[in-house]
Design an enzyme around this catalytic site. Sequence first.
Site, short mmCIF file in Angstrom:
data_model
loop_
_atom_site.label_atom_id
_atom_site.label_comp_id
_atom_site.label_asym_id
_atom_site.label_seq_id
_atom_site.Cartn_x
_atom_site.Cartn_y
_atom_site.Cartn_z
N GLU A 100 -3.69 -7.41 4.45
CA GLU A 100 -3.18 -6.21 3.72
C GLU A 100 -3.63 -4.93 4.41
OE1 GLU A 100 -1.04 -4.81 1.89
OE2 GLU A 100 -0.80 -5.57 0.14
N ASP A 104 -4.89 -1.02 -3.38
CA ASP A 104 -4.94 0.24 -4.39
C ASP A 104 -5.38 -0.23 -5.46
OD1 ASP A 104 -4.80 2.68 -5.52
OD2 ASP A 104 -2.58 2.89 -5.11
N PHE A 153 -5.11 9.64 -0.78
CA PHE A 153 -3.88 8.88 -0.17
C PHE A 153 -4.09 9.17 1.30
CE2 PHE A 153 0.10 7.57 1.24
CZ PHE A 153 0.55 6.67 -0.08
N ARG A 166 2.13 6.05 10.98
CA ARG A 166 1.65 4.90 11.03
C ARG A 166 0.77 4.62 12.61
NH1 ARG A 166 3.45 1.46 7.09
NH2 ARG A 166 5.63 1.75 6.49
P1 IMP Z 1 -1.30 -1.73 -4.79
O1 IMP Z 1 -0.20 -2.67 -5.27
O2 IMP Z 1 -1.30 -0.70 -5.74
O3 IMP Z 1 -2.60 -2.54 -4.43
O4 IMP Z 1 -0.52 -0.99 -3.34
C1 IMP Z 1 -0.58 -1.56 -2.29
C2 IMP Z 1 0.48 -0.91 -1.49
O5 IMP Z 1 0.55 0.43 -1.75
C3 IMP Z 1 -0.09 -0.88 0.00
O6 IMP Z 1 0.12 -2.10 0.69
C4 IMP Z 1 0.34 0.41 0.53
O7 IMP Z 1 1.63 0.11 1.12
C5 IMP Z 1 0.46 1.24 -0.56
N1 IMP Z 1 -0.59 2.22 -0.69
C6 IMP Z 1 -1.46 2.38 -1.56
N2 IMP Z 1 -2.39 3.50 -1.23
C7 IMP Z 1 -2.08 3.85 -0.22
C8 IMP Z 1 -2.59 4.65 0.84
O8 IMP Z 1 -3.75 5.61 0.37
N3 IMP Z 1 -1.84 5.04 1.93
C9 IMP Z 1 -0.92 4.33 2.19
N4 IMP Z 1 -0.38 3.25 1.50
C10 IMP Z 1 -0.94 3.13 0.34
MG MG Z 2 3.39 1.69 2.64
#
Ligand code: IMP
Ligand code: MG
Length: 177
Positions: A100, A104, A153, A166
């Site tokens: 991954e 988050d 973020f 990216r």
């Molecule tokens: P989760 O399901 O909340 O763990 O979120 C995972 C996805 O959210 C990651 O694979 C990212 O695509 C996106 N994401 C969460 N935080 C960030 C960040 O700080 N920057 C960019 N993408 C993020």
């Molecule tokens: Mg993303």
Amino acid sequence: MKYKLKNKILLTKEQIADRVTSLGSEIAKTYADQDDLIVVGVLKGSFIFLADLVRAISSPRLKIEFIGVRSYEGTTSTYTHRVTSNLTADISGKNVLLVEDIIDTGETIDYLLDLFKGRNPRSVKVCTFLSKPDCHRMRHTIDFVGFEIAPEFVVGYGLDVDGYFRELPHVAVVDQD
Ligand code: IMP
Ligand code: MG
């Protein structure tokens, strides 16, 4: 393009390269007595990390797969998950390493781990480039973490905001003011 970055670089490309090298060694050590490994990159965010990481894993011989999953719009999570592009290999009986970009809340990784476990792999482990421990609310544990960061973020090294940034070789923080 309406997004702005803070001036400070959170992780330089040198810091990233050093950490990726040591993660690669840790992973090689973990799978030292295994004869197969399938590394699955979660699209799109993991593509740069995955490319560097696999070159730091000296053994075992591995195969690379990708899975696409949608869960996020802009900077707020929608908490729904959908596979947008699937694996091309059968993972049953295989060692799988899910890669991954960032964990988050951990809901995406929970969803993927449940999905993968239903396919009867020999083992499934998780490697993430970044982790935000203050935001976690997942059921599963993470096996390999590049860097733990504060709940900001961030973008770069594969990570995006609305598809942008990216390509940055370092990690920067989005200015949300
Ligand atoms: P989760 O399901 O909340 O763990 O979120 C995972 C996805 O959210 C990651 O694979 C990212 O695509 C996106 N994401 C969460 N935080 C960030 C960040 O700080 N920057 C960019 N993408 C993020
Ligand atoms: Mg993303």
